[in-house]
Scaffold this motif. Structure first.
Motif, PDB file in Angstrom:
ATOM      1  N   GLU A  90       0.828  -1.206   0.000  1.00  0.00           N
ATOM      2  CA  GLU A  90       0.000   0.000   0.000  1.00  0.00           C
ATOM      3  C   GLU A  90       0.865   1.260   0.000  1.00  0.00           C
ATOM      4  O   GLU A  90       0.652   2.179  -0.783  1.00  0.00           O
ATOM      5  CB  GLU A  90      -0.923  -0.004   1.226  1.00  0.00           C
ATOM      6  CG  GLU A  90      -1.811   1.223   1.269  1.00  0.00           C
ATOM      7  CD  GLU A  90      -3.127   0.969   2.003  1.00  0.00           C
ATOM      8  OE1 GLU A  90      -3.429   1.781   2.867  1.00  0.00           O
ATOM      9  OE2 GLU A  90      -3.829  -0.015   1.696  1.00  0.00           O
ATOM     10  N   PHE A  94       1.557   3.984  -3.127  1.00  0.00           N
ATOM     11  CA  PHE A  94       1.298   5.405  -2.899  1.00  0.00           C
ATOM     12  C   PHE A  94       2.560   6.237  -3.193  1.00  0.00           C
ATOM     13  O   PHE A  94       2.519   7.226  -3.937  1.00  0.00           O
ATOM     14  CB  PHE A  94       0.821   5.616  -1.452  1.00  0.00           C
ATOM     15  CG  PHE A  94       0.917   7.036  -0.976  1.00  0.00           C
ATOM     16  CD1 PHE A  94       0.076   8.017  -1.480  1.00  0.00           C
ATOM     17  CD2 PHE A  94       1.862   7.410  -0.016  1.00  0.00           C
ATOM     18  CE1 PHE A  94       0.170   9.338  -1.054  1.00  0.00           C
ATOM     19  CE2 PHE A  94       1.964   8.732   0.417  1.00  0.00           C
ATOM     20  CZ  PHE A  94       1.114   9.685  -0.097  1.00  0.00           C
ATOM     21  N   THR A  98       4.008   9.450  -6.318  1.00  0.00           N
ATOM     22  CA  THR A  98       4.366  10.837  -5.976  1.00  0.00           C
ATOM     23  C   THR A  98       5.408  11.334  -6.986  1.00  0.00           C
ATOM     24  O   THR A  98       6.069  10.516  -7.635  1.00  0.00           O
ATOM     25  CB  THR A  98       4.932  10.938  -4.537  1.00  0.00           C
ATOM     26  OG1 THR A  98       6.135  10.148  -4.461  1.00  0.00           O
ATOM     27  CG2 THR A  98       3.940  10.451  -3.488  1.00  0.00           C
TER      28      THR A  98
END
Length: 286
Positions: A90, A94, A98
């Motif tokens: 997870e 994520f 970015t």
């Protein structure tokens, strides 16, 4: 992977083994009933509690535990491993989305523990003459290859790292993160392969890291150790992560009797909030 690295304990009094086992069994019962092991408030809270318990000073002897506790421990290691994998996936997914993923690896909740673990392992390697090795393999790197990243950027600035994991999805996200640092990407590769299928190639590495959750049972771990030993280079070192005492409810233990035909250089058991013990082995020269 060393994600569920613990929380500082200032209590120096030993927790009685019976109390520790009772509390761990209660937590195991709660964790077993969870609908999902994906990161969420309830999952995080239960595992944080578990880590706190397992890092309390205790004199528990894992070998002497009754069979039902041994079975529960095996189940708990599996549940923790799965939860750890989901947490890493997870966060790495994520972070990979970015703008500058490599600058954001510090957002991972257990980043500080990886830094401590890498510092500890780097010190052990240096003390045993392993300084800036040419090629390193990390077996079981996962979606968040923080050990390799921290080692490559802070301790082994010219070393080439090959990371092996059986999960292509994990490697995919890990590649994305490392790709955001051009210099590092040149020195770091990700291979989707079971280590038991990697043979002659293991002879290329000066140092091999074996993650704690590669080989969940003793039998599997012994098989993997034997396989790596057979193919690794003579004089090469193998750094194996293990666990001691109550920390063994989170990770498998590697006993000295499991390290057949290796020269044992060091066995180090941390007493701070780092969970994994470190075992450094060398393949003797013929």
């Amino acid at each position: 992977m060393a994600s569920f690295q613990g929380i500082n304990n200032n209590i120096e009094t030993l927790i009685p083994p019976e109390l520790l086992i009772t509390q761990i069994m209660q937590l195991h019962a709660s964790i077993s009933k969870l609908e999902t092991l994906r990161p969420c408030k309830q999952v995080n809270s239960l595992f944080t509690h578990l880590v706190k318990l397992c890092t309390l000073p205790s004199s528990i002897d894992i070998e002497s535990l009754p069979q039902e506790v041994q079975d529960m421990r095996e189940s708990l290691i599996n549940l923790s491993g799965r939860a750890e994998g989901l947490l890493e996936l997870e966060f790495s997914t994520f972070i990979s989305l970015t703008p500058e993923p490599m600058k954001n690896v510090t957002l991972f909740p257990y980043y500080g523990n990886y830094v401590k673990l890498a510092n500890m392992e780097s010190k052990i390697l240096t003390e045993n003459g392993v300084v800036n090795p040419k090629k390193v393999a990390f077996v079981g790197s996962g979606p968040m290859p923080l050990t390799s990243i921290v080692m490559a950027t802070h301790h082994m600035e010219s070393t080439h790292f090959d990371n092996f994991d059986i999960d292509e999805k994990a490697n995919e996200v890990a590649r994305k993160i490392v790709a955001s640092d051009v210099a590092l990407e040149k020195r770091m590769k990700f291979e989707t392969q079971d280590v038991m299928e990697v043979r002659e190639r293991l002879g290329q590495y000066d140092c091999i890291f074996l993650a704690a959750l590669v080989g969940m049972s003793r039998e599997a771990k012994v098989k993997i150790l034997g396989h790596i030993r057979k193919y690794m280079k003579e004089g090469g070192v193998l750094l194996v992560r293990s666990a001691k005492g109550a920390r063994a409810f989170l990770y498998p233990i590697v006993e000295e009797r499991d390290m057949v035909n290796f020269e044992v250089l060091t066995i180090f058991h941390p007493t701070n909030d780092v969970i994994n013990s470190v075992v450094l082995l060398r393949k003797p020269k013929a």
